[in-house]
Design a protein around this motif. Structure first.
Motif, PDB file in Angstrom:
ATOM      1  N   THR A  39     -13.191  66.294 -30.642  1.00  0.00           N
ATOM      2  CA  THR A  39     -13.771  67.460 -31.313  1.00  0.00           C
ATOM      3  C   THR A  39     -12.805  68.044 -32.325  1.00  0.00           C
ATOM      4  O   THR A  39     -13.189  68.401 -33.445  1.00  0.00           O
ATOM      5  CB  THR A  39     -14.150  68.534 -30.280  1.00  0.00           C
ATOM      6  OG1 THR A  39     -15.078  67.987 -29.340  1.00  0.00           O
ATOM      7  CG2 THR A  39     -14.788  69.745 -30.954  1.00  0.00           C
ATOM      8  N   TRP A  43     -13.287  68.458 -36.287  1.00  0.00           N
ATOM      9  CA  TRP A  43     -13.152  69.795 -36.871  1.00  0.00           C
ATOM     10  C   TRP A  43     -12.147  69.798 -38.018  1.00  0.00           C
ATOM     11  O   TRP A  43     -12.372  70.445 -39.048  1.00  0.00           O
ATOM     12  CB  TRP A  43     -12.715  70.772 -35.789  1.00  0.00           C
ATOM     13  CG  TRP A  43     -12.431  72.159 -36.275  1.00  0.00           C
ATOM     14  CD1 TRP A  43     -13.337  73.140 -36.531  1.00  0.00           C
ATOM     15  CD2 TRP A  43     -11.137  72.721 -36.555  1.00  0.00           C
ATOM     16  NE1 TRP A  43     -12.698  74.292 -36.966  1.00  0.00           N
ATOM     17  CE2 TRP A  43     -11.351  74.059 -36.983  1.00  0.00           C
ATOM     18  CE3 TRP A  43      -9.849  72.230 -36.482  1.00  0.00           C
ATOM     19  CZ2 TRP A  43     -10.301  74.895 -37.342  1.00  0.00           C
ATOM     20  CZ3 TRP A  43      -8.786  73.068 -36.832  1.00  0.00           C
ATOM     21  CH2 TRP A  43      -9.020  74.384 -37.259  1.00  0.00           C
ATOM     22  N   ALA A 106     -19.033  75.294 -39.109  1.00  0.00           N
ATOM     23  CA  ALA A 106     -19.440  76.331 -38.154  1.00  0.00           C
ATOM     24  C   ALA A 106     -19.830  75.713 -36.811  1.00  0.00           C
ATOM     25  O   ALA A 106     -19.444  76.218 -35.741  1.00  0.00           O
ATOM     26  CB  ALA A 106     -20.601  77.139 -38.727  1.00  0.00           C
ATOM     27  N   ASP A 107     -20.570  74.611 -36.854  1.00  0.00           N
ATOM     28  CA  ASP A 107     -20.988  73.946 -35.611  1.00  0.00           C
ATOM     29  C   ASP A 107     -19.779  73.423 -34.844  1.00  0.00           C
ATOM     30  O   ASP A 107     -19.687  73.579 -33.615  1.00  0.00           O
ATOM     31  CB  ASP A 107     -21.945  72.798 -35.919  1.00  0.00           C
ATOM     32  CG  ASP A 107     -23.290  73.278 -36.451  1.00  0.00           C
ATOM     33  OD1 ASP A 107     -23.598  74.473 -36.285  1.00  0.00           O
ATOM     34  OD2 ASP A 107     -24.016  72.448 -37.049  1.00  0.00           O
ATOM     35  N   THR A 109     -16.695  74.440 -35.115  1.00  0.00           N
ATOM     36  CA  THR A 109     -15.870  75.554 -34.648  1.00  0.00           C
ATOM     37  C   THR A 109     -16.389  76.056 -33.307  1.00  0.00           C
ATOM     38  O   THR A 109     -15.601  76.355 -32.398  1.00  0.00           O
ATOM     39  CB  THR A 109     -15.866  76.696 -35.682  1.00  0.00           C
ATOM     40  OG1 THR A 109     -15.287  76.214 -36.902  1.00  0.00           O
ATOM     41  CG2 THR A 109     -15.054  77.879 -35.183  1.00  0.00           C
ATOM     42  N   SER A 110     -17.706  76.141 -33.164  1.00  0.00           N
ATOM     43  CA  SER A 110     -18.297  76.538 -31.880  1.00  0.00           C
ATOM     44  C   SER A 110     -17.983  75.511 -30.799  1.00  0.00           C
ATOM     45  O   SER A 110     -17.657  75.868 -29.659  1.00  0.00           O
ATOM     46  CB  SER A 110     -19.820  76.694 -32.026  1.00  0.00           C
ATOM     47  OG  SER A 110     -20.139  77.735 -32.924  1.00  0.00           O
ATOM     48  N   ALA A 111     -18.065  74.227 -31.167  1.00  0.00           N
ATOM     49  CA  ALA A 111     -17.743  73.169 -30.204  1.00  0.00           C
ATOM     50  C   ALA A 111     -16.275  73.235 -29.800  1.00  0.00           C
ATOM     51  O   ALA A 111     -15.922  73.010 -28.629  1.00  0.00           O
ATOM     52  CB  ALA A 111     -18.066  71.797 -30.808  1.00  0.00           C
ATOM     53  N   GLU A 113     -14.413  75.889 -29.671  1.00  0.00           N
ATOM     54  CA  GLU A 113     -14.243  77.027 -28.766  1.00  0.00           C
ATOM     55  C   GLU A 113     -14.661  76.665 -27.348  1.00  0.00           C
ATOM     56  O   GLU A 113     -14.024  77.102 -26.373  1.00  0.00           O
ATOM     57  CB  GLU A 113     -15.040  78.217 -29.276  1.00  0.00           C
ATOM     58  CG  GLU A 113     -14.473  78.810 -30.566  1.00  0.00           C
ATOM     59  CD  GLU A 113     -15.389  79.837 -31.205  1.00  0.00           C
ATOM     60  OE1 GLU A 113     -16.544  79.987 -30.723  1.00  0.00           O
ATOM     61  OE2 GLU A 113     -14.962  80.490 -32.184  1.00  0.00           O
ATOM     62  N   ARG A 114     -15.701  75.851 -27.217  1.00  0.00           N
ATOM     63  CA  ARG A 114     -16.103  75.383 -25.881  1.00  0.00           C
ATOM     64  C   ARG A 114     -15.028  74.490 -25.282  1.00  0.00           C
ATOM     65  O   ARG A 114     -14.709  74.595 -24.087  1.00  0.00           O
ATOM     66  CB  ARG A 114     -17.439  74.632 -25.965  1.00  0.00           C
ATOM     67  CG  ARG A 114     -18.634  75.518 -26.290  1.00  0.00           C
ATOM     68  CD  ARG A 114     -19.945  74.787 -26.029  1.00  0.00           C
ATOM     69  NE  ARG A 114     -20.127  73.643 -26.918  1.00  0.00           N
ATOM     70  CZ  ARG A 114     -20.684  73.716 -28.117  1.00  0.00           C
ATOM     71  NH1 ARG A 114     -21.119  74.892 -28.593  1.00  0.00           N
ATOM     72  NH2 ARG A 114     -20.833  72.637 -28.869  1.00  0.00           N
TER      73      ARG A 114
END
Length: 333
Positions: A39, A43, A106-107, A109-111, A113-114
């Motif tokens: 990921t 990113w 953006a997608d 970045t969310s991944a 964070e998970r």
């Protein structure tokens, strides 16, 4: 051994008897590191793609003609040309590419964070958070290409790549990060710093505002918790300025010459994603493990080396050498 050089030949790393204890992070943590790394790498690519379409485009009328204007993140403007089928296609391609790049970033970045939360839950990371933040700040402002991490903090990159942890706490005990400045790129570095209108100290202070340059050591900034950032450089050569102040700002780092730093600058590189105890991630660019071993052994042989530091040099060299043999044999060259 000549004090100004150490041999860059292949290390004699035959199979050795295990001497040190390694921390087994466990299969769950190893799988999580692999997932987080995938990921993180995606990113990084998305961030690079988004950076290429920063700024914007718009149509501006001048007299009877409309012109396509390209704006930079700093709001500088450049005319692409008058409105035509060609410039309209340029505008459509740019806006579509920008929208796609920003959505993908953006997608991811969310991944990311998970993955950060999973890293923390599974105790994957061992690096200090401030190290992660400093490395990410250098990347964010486009300065990472000018610096190489050397010294003790390099061990976090080596153990991350090996999937184990150094079991000797003394090997990782340090309160400073050494950043080797690539003086071969000093002109572009100065240009970039001038464009940003800031200093290296101010950038570090965005990570922690308590950082201050030491009065007795102008190449070191220390924060309120005693963590230090040292800016190192090679010994002056090929017209290198000396002393070397990073910018003309009033309160700023001076890069200190270090013996044999030029060999590290010219030597093989190593890069790995490292993870903090909080789960946050960063890419560390450092020297190769084999170069680290050679350099630490050379340092330990210097007659003016502090005895306590000499003991740690030997410990670190021995541990990294064993790490290479046991877990990273492809890096022996």
């Amino acid at each position: 051994m000549n004090i100004r050089c150490f041999p860059y030949k292949t290390l004699n790393m035959k199979k050795i008897r295990k001497k040190y204890q390694w921390i087994d992070i466990g299969e769950d943590a190893r799988r999580q590191y692999i997932d987080a790394q995938a990921t993180f790498t995606a990113w990084e690519d998305a961030r690079k793609a988004a950076s290429e379409v920063r700024g914007g485009m718009y149509w501006k009328r001048q007299g009877e003609t409309e012109y396509l204007i390209r704006t930079s993140p700093g709001n500088a403007q450049k005319s692409i040309g008058p409105r035509s089928e060609k410039t309209e296609q340029i505008y459509r391609n740019f806006t579509a590419r920008k929208a796609e790049a920003e959505q993908r970033l953006a997608d991811l970045t969310s991944a990311l964070e998970r993955q950060q939360r999973m890293n923390r839950a599974l105790f994957v990371g061992r690096a200090p958070r401030i190290l992660i933040d400093i490395l990410n700040k250098l990347v964010k402002v486009g300065l990472s290409e000018y610096f190489t991490v050397i010294g003790t903090h390099s061990l976090y990159a080596y153990e991350a790549a090996a999937g184990v942890g150094f079991g000797e706490a003394a090997a990782l005990a340090t309160q400073d990060i050494d950043l080797l400045l690539d003086t071969r790129k000093r002109l572009s570095f100065i240009t970039q710093m001038t464009t940003m209108g800031t200093s290296m100290l101010k950038l570090i202070q965005k990570v922690d505002p308590t950082f201050r340059i030491r009065d007795d050591q102008k190449y070191t900034a220390v924060n309120s918790k005693g963590f230090e950032v040292d800016i190192i450089r090679r010994e002056p050569k090929d017209g290198d300025p000396h002393p070397l102040r990073l910018t003309d700002e009033d309160d700023e780092f001076y890069a200190v010459p270090a013996r044999n730093a030029g060999l590290l600058l010219d030597g093989p590189r190593f890069s790995a994603m490292i993870i903090a105890t909080t789960g946050h991630m960063a890419r560390m660019n450092t020297i190769s493990p084999a170069a680290f071993v050679r350099f630490k052994r050379w340092m330990a042989e210097q007659p003016d080396r502090d005895p306590m530091k000499r003991q740690r040099d030997i410990l670190q060299a021995n541990m990294v050498e064993e790490l290479i043999v046991e877990y990273l044999p492809h890096l022996q060259q």
